[in-house]
Each structure stands twice: as structure tokens, then as C-alpha cells.
Design an enzyme around this catalytic site. Structure first.
Site, PDB file in Angstrom:
ATOM      1  N   ARG A  37       0.820  -1.208   0.000  1.00  9.76           N
ATOM      2  CA  ARG A  37       0.000   0.000   0.000  1.00  9.76           C
ATOM      3  C   ARG A  37       0.859   1.266   0.000  1.00  9.76           C
ATOM      4  NH1 ARG A  37      -5.279  -1.169   3.873  1.00  9.76           N
ATOM      5  NH2 ARG A  37      -6.551  -2.078   2.216  1.00  9.76           N
ATOM      6  N   LYS A 201     -17.823 -17.141   3.518  1.00 12.41           N
ATOM      7  CA  LYS A 201     -19.255 -16.898   3.676  1.00 12.41           C
ATOM      8  C   LYS A 201     -19.940 -16.433   2.401  1.00 12.41           C
ATOM      9  CE  LYS A 201     -18.926 -15.372   8.460  1.00 12.41           C
ATOM     10  NZ  LYS A 201     -18.888 -14.082   9.193  1.00 12.41           N
TER      11      LYS A 201
HETATM   12  C1  3PG Z   1      -8.942  -1.661   4.969  1.00 13.25           C
HETATM   13  O1  3PG Z   1      -7.846  -2.187   5.193  1.00 13.25           O
HETATM   14  O2  3PG Z   1      -9.982  -2.314   4.811  1.00 13.25           O
HETATM   15  C2  3PG Z   1      -8.968  -0.170   4.802  1.00 13.25           C
HETATM   16  O3  3PG Z   1      -7.758   0.405   5.160  1.00 13.25           O
HETATM   17  C3  3PG Z   1     -10.117   0.428   5.593  1.00 13.25           C
HETATM   18  O4  3PG Z   1      -9.967   0.188   6.956  1.00 13.25           O
HETATM   19  P1  3PG Z   1     -11.259   0.025   7.865  1.00 13.25           P
HETATM   20  O5  3PG Z   1     -11.941  -1.247   7.416  1.00 13.25           O
HETATM   21  O6  3PG Z   1     -10.755  -0.048   9.282  1.00 13.25           O
HETATM   22  O7  3PG Z   1     -12.130   1.215   7.622  1.00 13.25           O
END
Ligand code: 3PG
Ligand code: MG
Length: 394
Positions: A37, A201
Site C-alpha cells: 500500500r 461466507k
Molecule cells: C482496509 O484495510 O480495509 C482499509 O484500510 C479500511 O480500513 P477500515 O476497514 O478499518 O475502515
């Protein structure tokens, strides 16, 4: 509507507030275990710096509850970013406090500043106007390059660009690329267009299956959700993980999908959830009472391979079996191998399938590996994101 990208904005001597998704996995000692990322945000950061602009980066990490928590500090990310980008990276120990505001104010062209975790602030979750105003006041331009967070509407994703109305508000190169593959390619796919959906799921994937059945030529099902489909057909699932309350939905999908919905023909099962269990390969729907399905069987893997090799567009989301517990990783590996061997445009959803592709070293053999988990799923469901909608049109 396509969105204006950072490349089409004059950034010389300007400060660009870039919302990135640096929510990276860490081990128990806080060491970053996968920096994709961060890596994938570099083109946007470099595009600004190379043209004489400066960048203020904002992100969340984990789910702290609106107050500072050292466990979720972005400081280790600043260190990794410094290595990856090969330039100094300044770090502010708060997001809208004195440190952030003064460091942002004195930022010079070509410099990078990363602010501390936005979720350390109670204003982030609710998108409080006063909180958003401070971030908005730091920069001349807003850029959303946080694809993994695009399905969220928290402050840094929505209230901040809202507060920056009148200034350029654009998408970054990662968000542009993700939308291109997860939405545009899918809207006008080269055919045959095949989706492979796995995971535990049915409930997680219902809307995705539903949407992809409309546009795909075939939807191949794997993972534990196949056992709920089996149950819906009145078959034997033994001790397999199933969702009895989703049987009716599974039945509807089978009906609606017709020949398009392809279910496994055999199952690799075990008498307990463990690598050293007694193992058996059985025709699907004939799992003995004391066994549970843990992977697709070899005949299914071969069948799916043939279908994948003939495809021109492939979308894959979710493992075929218990990938982390060999030998029940075989089905997932076989699908990954088939995608790598195919000549299709291949799009890998985030999460487990992305991890499988990277563990197998196939990143270069597929067209696009998404950085989004939840976000990529919602995009495959056909949803649009307010956090992107609010930005300037191209
Ligand atoms: C993820 O990894 O799904 C994103 O960074 C969003 O994070 P969150 O699900 O805690 O909002
Ligand atoms: Mg998530």
C-alpha cells in the site's frame, strides 16, 4: 463520470494534501509485513514532488477509537516510506495539533510530511467540520489516493474535500488505476469474462455474485461458501462450515445463475480442522457426516483451470480453501496458477487472494492486484463511492 487526476493539476509551489491508505499489516513487534500500500502510493507522491510541489500525507492505521494509541502510530510507516521513496520524510506527532499545523506551514517544494493517524482524532469518524477545516487549511489541493478506504466517508475522505470546495480536488494515480480495473474493465469486458469467487461466507459475497452474474459469462464458486450452495441443493455437507440462514438466498442465486453459476464437482475434506487430519476427496455434496470440506478437489481445480485458460477477462476474489493450512492450499494455488498462465486481463481483489498471488510470486503475471479489501468488493458489487464522487470531474 471519470475524475480529474493529479497529473492534470499545476502543483508547482503548491501544497497537496494526499489522503493515502497506509493501513498496512504489522506483526506483534510492530514491523510492517507487507508494504504494497505504501509502494503503490509512490507514483502520486513522486508526480507532485517532481513537478515542484510538496505533499502532506494523511492516513489511518488500524481502528483506534478517536484518541492517540501508540500501537497504531504511523511513525513506523514514515520510516518505511523514507526507505522506499529515497527522500527525507518529516513526521508530525499529531494530525490537527500544533506539530502538524506548524510543520505543514513551513513545508517547502519537494518535501514530504506525514501526519499522525487521522483516527487518533474524535473528529475523523464523524467528519466534524472544525476538524476538517484545520486539515483543509493546510493545503492548496486535495488528492484522494486511498483506494482501500474509498468505501468509507469519514472526515479525511469526505468532510475534508467538502471543506476544500473551490480548490482542485482530484484522484491520485492509484485510485485512478483501481477504478479503471475494478469498474471500467468490468463494464466493458473482453469475453469470455470469468469471475472466481471464494471465501468462507456466502453472506460476504452475495451482492458481488449478484452483480457479476449480470456481466460475467461464468461465475466459479469455491471456498466454504460452496457448502452453503450444496446445502441449498439438499446435499450432504457433513461438518462443513455453512450458513443455514443463507440457504434461501443461495437457492435464489442458483436459480438466477443457471449455467453461469459453476459450483465445485469435488471436495477435499478432513475429519477435523487441522493439517494432520484424515483426508478424503469426495464428489461435492457427498461429504460424510464426520468430515468437513476444506478445499476444492482436483477435478474442480482442473475444470476451473480449463475455464480460466479460455477467458479473456478474469476477476478473482477469495480463496478456494483453507489457504493457510496446507495441503488445503492446493485449490487456491491451482486457481492462481491458471490465472498466471492465462492470457486474460486479470484482476485480483485485495485480501486473501492478493496475499496468495504475492506468496506465489505471481504479481508480474497478473494485470492488477487491488490494494483494497472491502473497497474492491464494494466496487465489484457495482457501488459508487461518495468519497470519489465529490471530487472534480475530468
Ligand atoms: C482496509 O484495510 O480495509 C482499509 O484500510 C479500511 O480500513 P477500515 O476497514 O478499518 O475502515
Ligand atoms: Mg476493512
Amino acid at each position: 463520470m471519470p475524475k480529474r487526476t493529479i497529473e492534470y493539476v499545476e502543483v508547482k509551489n503548491k501544497k497537496v494534501l494526499i489522503r493515502v491508505d497506509f493501513n498496512v499489516p504489522q506483526d506483534d513487534n510492530g514491523a510492517i509485513t507487507d508494504d504494497r500500500r505504501i509502494e503503490m502510493a509512490l507514483p502520486t507522491i513522486r508526480s507532485v514532488l517532481d513537478r515542484g510541489g510538496s505533499t502532506i500525507l494523511i492516513s489511518h492505521l488500524g481502528r483506534p477509537e478517536g484518541a492517540p494509541d501508540p500501537l497504531y502510530s504511523l511513525e513506523p510507516v514514515a520510516n518505511r516510506l523514507r526507505e522506499l521513496v529515497g527522500r527525507p520524510v518529516a513526521f508530525a506527532t499529531d494530525t490537527v495539533g500544533n506539530d502538524a499545523v506548524s510543520k505543514a506551514a513551513s513545508l517547502k517544494p519537494g518535501e514530504i510530511l506525514l501526519l499522525e493517524n487521522v483516527r487518533f482524532n474524535s473528529g475523523e469518524k464523524k467528519g466534524e467540520a472544525n476538524y476538517a477545516k484545520v486539515l483543509a487549511s493546510m493545503a492548496d489541493i486535495y488528492c484522494n489516493d486511498a483506494f482501500g478506504t474509498c468505501h468509507r466517508t469519514e472526515g479525511s475522505m469526505y468532510a475534508v474535500p467538502l471543506a476544500m470546495e473551490g480548490r482542485p480536488r482530484v484522484v491520485g494515480l492509484l485510485v485512478e488505476k483501481e477504478i479503471k480495473y475494478l469498474s471500467e474493465v468490468i463494464r466493458q469486458p473482453k469475453r469470455p469474462f470469468v469471475a472466481i469467487l471464494g471465501g468462507a461466507k456466502v453472506s460476504d459475497k452475495i451482492k458481488v455474485i449478484d452483480n457479476l452474474l449480470k456481466v460475467c459469462d461464468q461465475v466459479l464458486v469455491g471456498g466454504a461458501m460452496a457448502y452453503t450452495f450444496s446445502l441449498a441443493k439438499g446435499e450432504m455437507v457433513g461438518k462443513s462450515l455453512v450458513e443455514p440462514d443463507k440457504v434461501e438466498l443461495a437457492r435464489e442465486l442458483i436459480e438466477r445463475g443457471g449455467d453461469k453459476l459453476v459450483l465445485p464437482v469435488d471436495t477435499h475434506c478432513g475429519d477435523k480442522f487441522s493439517a494432520d487430519c484424515h483426508k478424503k476427496i469426495v464428489p461435492s455434496g457427498q461429504i460424510p457426516d464426520d468430515f468437513q470440506g476444506l478445499d476444492i478437489g482436483p477435478e474442480t481445480a482442473q475444470k476451473y483451470r480449463t475455464i480460466i485458460l479460455a477467458a479473456k477477462t478474469v476477476v478473482w476474489n477469495g480463496p478456494m480453501g483453507v489457504f493457510e493450512m496446507p495441503p488445503f492450499d492446493v485449490g487456491t494455488r491451482a486457481v492462481a496458477q491458471a490465472i498466471a498462465d492465462s492470457h486474460s486481463t486479470s484482476i485480483i481483489g485485495g485480501g486473501d487472494s492478493a496475499a496468495a498471488i504475492s506468496q506465489l510470486g505471481f504479481e508480474d503475471k497478473v494485470t492488477h492486484v487491488s490494494t483494497g479489501g472491502g473497497a474492491s468488493l464494494e466496487m465489484l458489487e457495482g457501488k459508487s463511492f461518495p468519497s470519489v464522487e465529490i471530487l472534480d470531474d475530468a
